[in-house]
Design a protein around this motif. Sequence first.
Motif, PDB file in Angstrom:
ATOM      1  N   MET A  41       0.833  -1.198   0.000  1.00 55.33           N
ATOM      2  CA  MET A  41       0.000   0.000   0.000  1.00 55.33           C
ATOM      3  C   MET A  41       0.868   1.250   0.000  1.00 55.33           C
ATOM      4  SD  MET A  41      -2.934   1.209   2.729  1.00 55.33           S
ATOM      5  CE  MET A  41      -1.753   1.733   3.973  1.00 55.33           C
ATOM      6  N   LEU A  42       0.540   2.175  -0.869  1.00 52.45           N
ATOM      7  CA  LEU A  42       1.286   3.424  -0.940  1.00 52.45           C
ATOM      8  C   LEU A  42       0.696   4.435   0.042  1.00 52.45           C
ATOM      9  CD1 LEU A  42       3.425   5.198  -2.353  1.00 52.45           C
ATOM     10  CD2 LEU A  42       1.634   5.872  -3.986  1.00 52.45           C
ATOM     11  N   VAL A  43       1.537   4.938   0.944  1.00 46.79           N
ATOM     12  CA  VAL A  43       1.112   5.964   1.899  1.00 46.79           C
ATOM     13  C   VAL A  43       1.557   7.318   1.351  1.00 46.79           C
ATOM     14  CG1 VAL A  43       1.248   6.803   4.267  1.00 46.79           C
ATOM     15  CG2 VAL A  43       1.327   4.344   3.811  1.00 46.79           C
ATOM     16  N   ILE A  44       0.584   8.174   1.081  1.00 48.50           N
ATOM     17  CA  ILE A  44       0.836   9.463   0.440  1.00 48.50           C
ATOM     18  C   ILE A  44       0.708  10.576   1.476  1.00 48.50           C
ATOM     19  CG2 ILE A  44       0.085  11.054  -1.380  1.00 48.50           C
ATOM     20  CD1 ILE A  44      -1.432   8.404  -2.478  1.00 48.50           C
ATOM     21  N   GLY A  45       1.776  11.315   1.677  1.00 48.56           N
ATOM     22  CA  GLY A  45       1.732  12.461   2.578  1.00 48.56           C
ATOM     23  C   GLY A  45       1.289  13.694   1.805  1.00 48.56           C
ATOM     24  N   LEU A  46       0.206  14.311   2.240  1.00 48.03           N
ATOM     25  CA  LEU A  46      -0.329  15.507   1.574  1.00 48.03           C
ATOM     26  C   LEU A  46      -0.136  16.711   2.465  1.00 48.03           C
ATOM     27  CD1 LEU A  46      -2.024  16.843  -0.730  1.00 48.03           C
ATOM     28  CD2 LEU A  46      -4.051  16.303   0.642  1.00 48.03           C
ATOM     29  N   THR A  47       0.461  17.761   1.921  1.00 49.59           N
ATOM     30  CA  THR A  47       0.657  18.983   2.689  1.00 49.59           C
ATOM     31  C   THR A  47       0.617  20.189   1.759  1.00 49.59           C
ATOM     32  OG1 THR A  47       2.001  19.990   4.448  1.00 49.59           O
ATOM     33  CG2 THR A  47       3.190  19.064   2.568  1.00 49.59           C
ATOM     34  N   GLY A  48       0.759  21.345   2.332  1.00 46.98           N
ATOM     35  CA  GLY A  48       0.744  22.591   1.565  1.00 46.98           C
ATOM     36  C   GLY A  48       0.980  23.739   2.521  1.00 46.98           C
ATOM     37  N   GLY A  49       0.508  24.891   2.161  1.00 43.98           N
ATOM     38  CA  GLY A  49       0.616  26.051   3.035  1.00 43.98           C
ATOM     39  C   GLY A  49      -0.764  26.622   3.285  1.00 43.98           C
ATOM     40  N   ILE A  50      -0.863  27.527   4.215  1.00 45.68           N
ATOM     41  CA  ILE A  50      -2.136  28.150   4.504  1.00 45.68           C
ATOM     42  C   ILE A  50      -2.661  28.849   3.241  1.00 45.68           C
ATOM     43  CG2 ILE A  50      -1.002  30.264   5.346  1.00 45.68           C
ATOM     44  CD1 ILE A  50      -3.297  30.568   7.329  1.00 45.68           C
ATOM     45  N   ALA A  51      -3.915  28.569   2.905  1.00 46.37           N
ATOM     46  CA  ALA A  51      -4.599  29.181   1.753  1.00 46.37           C
ATOM     47  C   ALA A  51      -4.068  28.729   0.400  1.00 46.37           C
ATOM     48  CB  ALA A  51      -4.553  30.707   1.838  1.00 46.37           C
ATOM     49  N   THR A  52      -3.363  27.599   0.345  1.00 43.94           N
ATOM     50  CA  THR A  52      -2.923  27.083  -0.955  1.00 43.94           C
ATOM     51  C   THR A  52      -3.958  26.136  -1.563  1.00 43.94           C
ATOM     52  OG1 THR A  52      -1.736  25.210   0.029  1.00 43.94           O
ATOM     53  CG2 THR A  52      -0.476  27.252  -0.358  1.00 43.94           C
TER      54      THR A  52
END
Length: 241
Positions: free
Chosen positions: A1-12
Motif C-alpha cells: 500500500m502506498l502511503v501518500i503524505g499531503l501537505t501545503g501552506g495556509i490558503a494554498t
Amino acid sequence: MLVIGLTGGIATGKSTVSALLSASGIPVVDADILAREVVAPGTRALSKIAAYFGPHLILPDGSLDRKKLGSIIFNDETKRKIVNSIVHPAVTRAIVLNILKCWIRGERMCVVDVPLLIEGGLWKWMGCVVVVYCSPEIQLRRLMDRDQCTRAEAEARLGSQLPITSKIAYADVVIDNSGSRFELEDQIRLCLKRLDRIVGRTWVVSWLFPPFGLLSVAWTLLVRMALRAEPTSSMNPGNGQ
C-alpha cells in the motif's frame, strides 16, 4: 500500500485537494481531525493537559477549552512545547493506526493529510509526498480574502510558517493550485494516474504476503530517506506533474 503524505501552506488549497482525492475513492487520514479526537473527553492526552495546566482548561461538558489553551501557549514557547509533546505522539499513534486499518482493508493507497508534514518530520515516513502549491502572491491574496484580514496581518501569518516554496524541495508530486477549479481537477486526474503507476501490482503481493510488504516498506523508506537527506531547491512547481 502506498502511503501518500499531503501537505501545503495556509490558503494554498490543500483541503480542497484532500476532498477531491477522497471523492476519487482514496481513504484520507486527516491529522487535524485526529488532533481533536486525541484530546476528546476521557482521553489520556486531555488528562495530561489538565494535570499540567489545571482543571480550569476543561469545559463543563468535559471537553478542552481550546481558546483558553491557545491564549496560554501563544507567546510561551516552553508551554507550547509541552502541549506538543503530549498531543503530537498521540496524533502520530492515531495516524499509524488508521494507516494500518487501510492496509487491513486491502486499500491500494491512502492519503495522510498533515499541515505540518514537513516541519514535523513525518515526510520521512511517507512513500510519496504531495505538496499543494500556489504562488506566494496568490497565497497572500487568498488568505486576505478568506480571513478578511489586512495585508500586514496576512504577511505576518505566512511569515510564521515554512514558505511554500521551501516545501516543494520535499515533494515527489507538486499540484499547482494557482489557477481555476477546472485546472486543479485536471491536475488531480494526472496526479492519480501517476500514483497508480507508482503503486503498480506489487500491492497485491504485499497485502497477501505481509513479510514481503514489510520488507518492501523498509527498503523504500531507507532509500527515500537517503535521497531526501538533502532536499534540493532545484525542484519547481512543474516537477512531478
